[in-house]
Design an enzyme around this catalytic site. Structure first.
Site, PDB file in Angstrom:
ATOM      1  N   ASP A  89      41.648  47.469  38.709  1.00 56.01           N
ATOM      2  CA  ASP A  89      40.495  47.034  37.936  1.00 56.01           C
ATOM      3  C   ASP A  89      39.229  47.473  38.662  1.00 56.01           C
ATOM      4  OD1 ASP A  89      42.175  45.834  36.120  1.00 56.01           O
ATOM      5  OD2 ASP A  89      41.439  43.794  36.472  1.00 56.01           O
ATOM      6  N   ASP A 118      46.389  36.944  35.963  1.00 56.90           N
ATOM      7  CA  ASP A 118      46.166  38.047  36.898  1.00 56.90           C
ATOM      8  C   ASP A 118      46.368  37.586  38.334  1.00 56.90           C
ATOM      9  OD1 ASP A 118      45.658  40.023  35.059  1.00 56.90           O
ATOM     10  OD2 ASP A 118      43.479  39.844  35.172  1.00 56.90           O
TER      11      ASP A 118
END
Length: 140
Positions: A89, A118
């Protein structure tokens, strides 16, 4: 090669479309893919419960000063439509872009994301922050 069952393929497609919408800052489109009772979990942070609270965060991230993108390294679904992702990310705040590794679990209910969980390493996140700060202030 074995054929991928439709439920698994649909679940993977939903998660890919969710990330594509977030990258385009298309919050409305992203939220069309989530269950109204979604739970968003991040390592050691408080859970975000419900589409309105998720919308609030995604709206903040859609500000032009911020950015988000993800490089999907691996994505797979099981026979129940649970999707696992391994990705990098990238969070951008002004000129600083932080890159960090994330492993995500997505549970879908009736084709919509009901759980977004996550997992990441704070050490990796902090390392990405330091690298991002150096890249922002040092000329290339």
């Amino acid at each position: 090669m074995a054929e991928i069952p439709e439920l698994q393929q649909d679940a993977v497609t939903t998660v890919r479309e969710f990330f594509a919408a977030m990258e385009m800052k298309a919050v409305t489109e992203a939220l069309e893919l989530v269950d109204p009772g979604i739970v968003w979990k991040n390592t050691s942070l408080p859970d975000v419960r419900g589409v309105d609270r998720v919308r609030w965060i995604l709206d903040k991230l859609s500000n032009p000063r911020f950015g988000f993108r993800a490089d999907m390294h691996h994505i797979a679904a099981d026979e129940d439509g649970v999707v696992l992702t391994e990705r990098t990310d990238y969070l951008r705040m002004g000129p600083v872009e932080i890159a960090f590794w994330v492993c995500g679990t997505f549970e879908l209910v009736d084709g919509r994301i009901a759980l977004w969980h996550d997992h990441f390493s704070w050490e990796n996140f902090l390392r990405g922050t330091v690298v991002g700060l150096f890249r922002a202030v040092l000329p290339r």
